[in-house]
Write a protein that holds these residues in place. Structure first.
Motif, PDB file in Angstrom:
ATOM      1  N   PRO A   1       0.841  -1.203   0.000  1.00 38.32           N
ATOM      2  CA  PRO A   1       0.000   0.000   0.000  1.00 38.32           C
ATOM      3  C   PRO A   1       0.878   1.256   0.000  1.00 38.32           C
ATOM      4  CG  PRO A   1       0.040  -0.999   2.182  1.00 38.32           C
ATOM      5  CD  PRO A   1       0.822  -1.906   1.291  1.00 38.32           C
ATOM      6  N   PRO A   2       0.286   2.417  -0.356  1.00 40.93           N
ATOM      7  CA  PRO A   2       1.058   3.671  -0.336  1.00 40.93           C
ATOM      8  C   PRO A   2       1.668   3.902   1.043  1.00 40.93           C
ATOM      9  CG  PRO A   2      -1.141   4.025  -1.272  1.00 40.93           C
ATOM     10  CD  PRO A   2      -1.130   2.637  -0.723  1.00 40.93           C
ATOM     11  N   GLY A   3       2.844   4.439   1.072  1.00 43.67           N
ATOM     12  CA  GLY A   3       3.499   4.736   2.342  1.00 43.67           C
ATOM     13  C   GLY A   3       4.405   3.625   2.832  1.00 43.67           C
ATOM     14  N   VAL A   4       4.324   2.471   2.179  1.00 43.39           N
ATOM     15  CA  VAL A   4       5.229   1.375   2.536  1.00 43.39           C
ATOM     16  C   VAL A   4       6.276   1.260   1.429  1.00 43.39           C
ATOM     17  CG1 VAL A   4       5.439  -1.114   2.898  1.00 43.39           C
ATOM     18  CG2 VAL A   4       3.496   0.131   3.853  1.00 43.39           C
ATOM     19  N   ARG A   5       7.523   1.188   1.839  1.00 40.32           N
ATOM     20  CA  ARG A   5       8.604   1.202   0.869  1.00 40.32           C
ATOM     21  C   ARG A   5       9.283  -0.164   0.757  1.00 40.32           C
ATOM     22  NH1 ARG A   5      11.095   5.484  -1.722  1.00 40.32           N
ATOM     23  NH2 ARG A   5      12.995   4.683  -2.676  1.00 40.32           N
ATOM     24  N   ILE A   6       9.560  -0.558  -0.481  1.00 40.69           N
ATOM     25  CA  ILE A   6      10.258  -1.824  -0.711  1.00 40.69           C
ATOM     26  C   ILE A   6      11.567  -1.539  -1.439  1.00 40.69           C
ATOM     27  CG2 ILE A   6      10.273  -3.962  -2.060  1.00 40.69           C
ATOM     28  CD1 ILE A   6       8.142  -4.532  -0.350  1.00 40.69           C
ATOM     29  N   GLN A   7      12.632  -2.096  -0.949  1.00 44.04           N
ATOM     30  CA  GLN A   7      13.895  -2.046  -1.686  1.00 44.04           C
ATOM     31  C   GLN A   7      14.254  -3.484  -2.052  1.00 44.04           C
ATOM     32  OE1 GLN A   7      16.144   0.982  -1.126  1.00 44.04           O
ATOM     33  NE2 GLN A   7      18.158   0.134  -1.551  1.00 44.04           N
ATOM     34  N   ASN A   8      14.436  -3.730  -3.337  1.00 47.36           N
ATOM     35  CA  ASN A   8      14.736  -5.089  -3.777  1.00 47.36           C
ATOM     36  C   ASN A   8      16.231  -5.314  -3.892  1.00 47.36           C
ATOM     37  OD1 ASN A   8      11.998  -6.222  -4.396  1.00 47.36           O
ATOM     38  ND2 ASN A   8      11.948  -4.373  -5.655  1.00 47.36           N
ATOM     39  N   SER A   9      16.683  -6.426  -3.378  1.00 44.79           N
ATOM     40  CA  SER A   9      18.077  -6.804  -3.545  1.00 44.79           C
ATOM     41  C   SER A   9      18.063  -8.141  -4.261  1.00 44.79           C
ATOM     42  CB  SER A   9      18.748  -6.922  -2.178  1.00 44.79           C
ATOM     43  OG  SER A   9      20.098  -7.286  -2.349  1.00 44.79           O
ATOM     44  N   ASP A  10      18.400  -8.109  -5.529  1.00 47.12           N
ATOM     45  CA  ASP A  10      18.223  -9.297  -6.351  1.00 47.12           C
ATOM     46  C   ASP A  10      19.543  -9.685  -6.994  1.00 47.12           C
ATOM     47  OD1 ASP A  10      17.221 -11.328  -7.946  1.00 47.12           O
ATOM     48  OD2 ASP A  10      16.674  -9.931  -9.534  1.00 47.12           O
ATOM     49  N   VAL A  11      20.051 -10.839  -6.624  1.00 46.81           N
ATOM     50  CA  VAL A  11      21.343 -11.286  -7.128  1.00 46.81           C
ATOM     51  C   VAL A  11      21.313 -11.433  -8.650  1.00 46.81           C
ATOM     52  CG1 VAL A  11      23.028 -13.156  -7.085  1.00 46.81           C
ATOM     53  CG2 VAL A  11      21.937 -12.422  -4.976  1.00 46.81           C
ATOM     54  N   THR A  12      20.210 -11.950  -9.178  1.00 48.00           N
ATOM     55  CA  THR A  12      20.142 -12.133 -10.626  1.00 48.00           C
ATOM     56  C   THR A  12      20.259 -10.789 -11.356  1.00 48.00           C
ATOM     57  OG1 THR A  12      18.828 -14.147 -10.469  1.00 48.00           O
ATOM     58  CG2 THR A  12      18.725 -12.972 -12.539  1.00 48.00           C
ATOM     59  N   SER A  13      19.590  -9.754 -10.851  1.00 51.21           N
ATOM     60  CA  SER A  13      19.698  -8.439 -11.492  1.00 51.21           C
ATOM     61  C   SER A  13      21.125  -7.902 -11.408  1.00 51.21           C
ATOM     62  CB  SER A  13      18.722  -7.442 -10.856  1.00 51.21           C
ATOM     63  OG  SER A  13      17.395  -7.821 -11.154  1.00 51.21           O
ATOM     64  N   ASP A  14      21.766  -8.100 -10.251  1.00 50.71           N
ATOM     65  CA  ASP A  14      23.163  -7.666 -10.119  1.00 50.71           C
ATOM     66  C   ASP A  14      24.045  -8.380 -11.138  1.00 50.71           C
ATOM     67  OD1 ASP A  14      22.637  -5.945  -8.016  1.00 50.71           O
ATOM     68  OD2 ASP A  14      23.213  -7.365  -6.465  1.00 50.71           O
ATOM     69  N   LEU A  15      23.817  -9.679 -11.295  1.00 51.05           N
ATOM     70  CA  LEU A  15      24.622 -10.453 -12.251  1.00 51.05           C
ATOM     71  C   LEU A  15      24.334 -10.020 -13.689  1.00 51.05           C
ATOM     72  CD1 LEU A  15      24.380 -14.032 -10.661  1.00 51.05           C
ATOM     73  CD2 LEU A  15      26.420 -12.596 -10.769  1.00 51.05           C
ATOM     74  N   GLN A  16      23.063  -9.739 -13.996  1.00 51.55           N
ATOM     75  CA  GLN A  16      22.705  -9.273 -15.342  1.00 51.55           C
ATOM     76  C   GLN A  16      23.446  -7.981 -15.663  1.00 51.55           C
ATOM     77  OE1 GLN A  16      21.213 -11.073 -17.414  1.00 51.55           O
ATOM     78  NE2 GLN A  16      19.160 -11.754 -16.851  1.00 51.55           N
ATOM     79  N   GLU A  17      23.458  -7.077 -14.695  1.00 47.43           N
ATOM     80  CA  GLU A  17      24.096  -5.785 -14.920  1.00 47.43           C
ATOM     81  C   GLU A  17      25.594  -5.985 -15.149  1.00 47.43           C
ATOM     82  OE1 GLU A  17      23.083  -2.966 -11.838  1.00 47.43           O
ATOM     83  OE2 GLU A  17      24.547  -1.555 -12.631  1.00 47.43           O
ATOM     84  N   LEU A  18      26.199  -6.791 -14.293  1.00 44.40           N
ATOM     85  CA  LEU A  18      27.629  -7.078 -14.418  1.00 44.40           C
ATOM     86  C   LEU A  18      27.923  -7.765 -15.743  1.00 44.40           C
ATOM     87  CD1 LEU A  18      30.289  -7.010 -12.772  1.00 44.40           C
ATOM     88  CD2 LEU A  18      29.590  -9.169 -11.728  1.00 44.40           C
ATOM     89  N   GLY A  19      27.072  -8.721 -16.092  1.00 45.09           N
ATOM     90  CA  GLY A  19      27.274  -9.512 -17.311  1.00 45.09           C
ATOM     91  C   GLY A  19      27.283  -8.662 -18.571  1.00 45.09           C
ATOM     92  N   PHE A  20      26.550  -7.554 -18.539  1.00 42.38           N
ATOM     93  CA  PHE A  20      26.510  -6.662 -19.703  1.00 42.38           C
ATOM     94  C   PHE A  20      27.907  -6.224 -20.114  1.00 42.38           C
ATOM     95  CE2 PHE A  20      26.548  -2.307 -21.347  1.00 42.38           C
ATOM     96  CZ  PHE A  20      25.784  -2.467 -22.493  1.00 42.38           C
ATOM     97  N   TYR A  21      28.777  -6.020 -19.142  1.00 42.04           N
ATOM     98  CA  TYR A  21      30.098  -5.444 -19.409  1.00 42.04           C
ATOM     99  C   TYR A  21      31.169  -6.491 -19.697  1.00 42.04           C
ATOM    100  CZ  TYR A  21      27.861  -1.345 -17.426  1.00 42.04           C
ATOM    101  OH  TYR A  21      27.009  -0.317 -17.187  1.00 42.04           O
TER     102      TYR A  21
END
Lengths: 210, 210
Positions: B189-209
């Motif tokens: 709901p509004p007012g609740v904050r989520i921060q995602n920490s996703d290993v796959t996304s980190d690896l995807q970003e790294l893999g790009f380079y």
């Protein structure tokens, strides 16, 4: 747009967009708007359109982007269809959790590209054991494993004091990119890329808003 | 500049700058240049100056920023001197690793602000055990723990299929922010904050380079 000219923040957002599109069940006639992508990615819709326009005209005015078409374009832009071999350094709780996570993602995700090719530790009580069928080797055996399969990414899951030394060893054997979970900055020569994943920084960022 | 007007990406960079300044041993006369901060943060120096100028004139032309002064300013801007209580949901390998990591950071870092106030699971074989002296409770006991100490952040370390349900329970008891390690988007709901920490996304970003 040239690959090495795309800002890091854009790459990070493209990865998020790809994740959103991959999560969505979609047929060939399904579209998604920049507003919807933006909402899920926590980015405004103009930014989504601007990011995607860097690579061509994918969207249709008033309709949005074809889900499958855009997903495939992002896979190509990000090179996300290439298999990539990984080594995990440090098989403590974090290293073990990461190994199991990656194994299970690979089992549940079609074409999951990240494949663990080695688990490494220096602790003799761990060497020779397995995690999900993957043997734990002594780090001195890295060269041998690298000779058999090209490992591109090293995941650093050792304590902070050991991280630089482990990275140096891995770099000397040819690893070019690291995902670093140790809470310390690692120095690397040009051409080697480090991505830091730091729980404390994530919590600091979250804490700002609470 | 008003707190809620600062873009997320700026907050993320301020957290990185704070980390760089905290890592550095410095006396009252030590300065650091925007180029040096930028180099360590992987940001160009103009961006560093622009980010910091949002909050006032901290630097001196040709000299840089006073390390301790700027660090203290960033602590104040980010509210990084406030203690913040955390609950970890899911005490599998990842949850255990996170609990031990946070406990050890707190032991080794002066004034470390993140304090684990509860470990929660639904597995009866885990409930009643401890990790580093912190008891594992059944998630139904969350309300009781919340009544005794205000937990602001929930760390979600359960499997993807359980994540939304756990978040809903935690939100109903008043938790306002989540660091989510489950590879799934959580609706809030509004007012609740989520921060995602996703290993796959980190690896995807790294893999790009690579």
């Amino acid at each position: 747009m040239f690959r090495n000219k795309i800002p890091d923040v854009v790459i990070r957002r493209l990865v998020t967009y790809l994740r959103i599109l991959t999560d969505r069940e979609a047929g060939p006639d399904d579209y998604i708007s920049s507003a919807e992508i933006g909402d899920l990615a926590d980015v405004n819709s103009a930014q989504v359109r601007k990011d995607l326009a860097l690579f061509g005209e994918f969207g249709k005015q008033g309709v949005g982007y074809p889900v499958i078409g855009l997903r495939d374009e992002l896979i190509e832009i990000l090179g996300a269809d290439r298999k990539m071999y990984i080594a995990i350094f440090g098989v403590g709780e974090l290293g073990t959790a990461l190994a199991r996570y990656l194994t299970s993602r690979r089992e549940t995700t079609p074409n999951y590209r990240f494949v663990i090719k080695g688990l490494f530790d220096v602790d003799k009580s761990k060497v020779g054991k397995e995690v999900d069928g993957i043997p734990i080797r002594h780090i001195d055996g890295l060269g041998e494993v690298m000779a058999a399969s090209e490992i591109k990414i090293g995941v650093i899951a050792v304590p902070a004091w050991a991280a630089q030394d482990v990275a140096n060893k891995a770099i000397s054997k040819g690893i070019k990119g690291f995902l670093n979970f140790a809470p310390v900055r690692i120095k690397t020569p040009p051409g080697v890329r480090i991505q830091n994943s730091d729980v404390t920084s994530d919590l600091q960022e979250l804490g700002f808003y609470l």
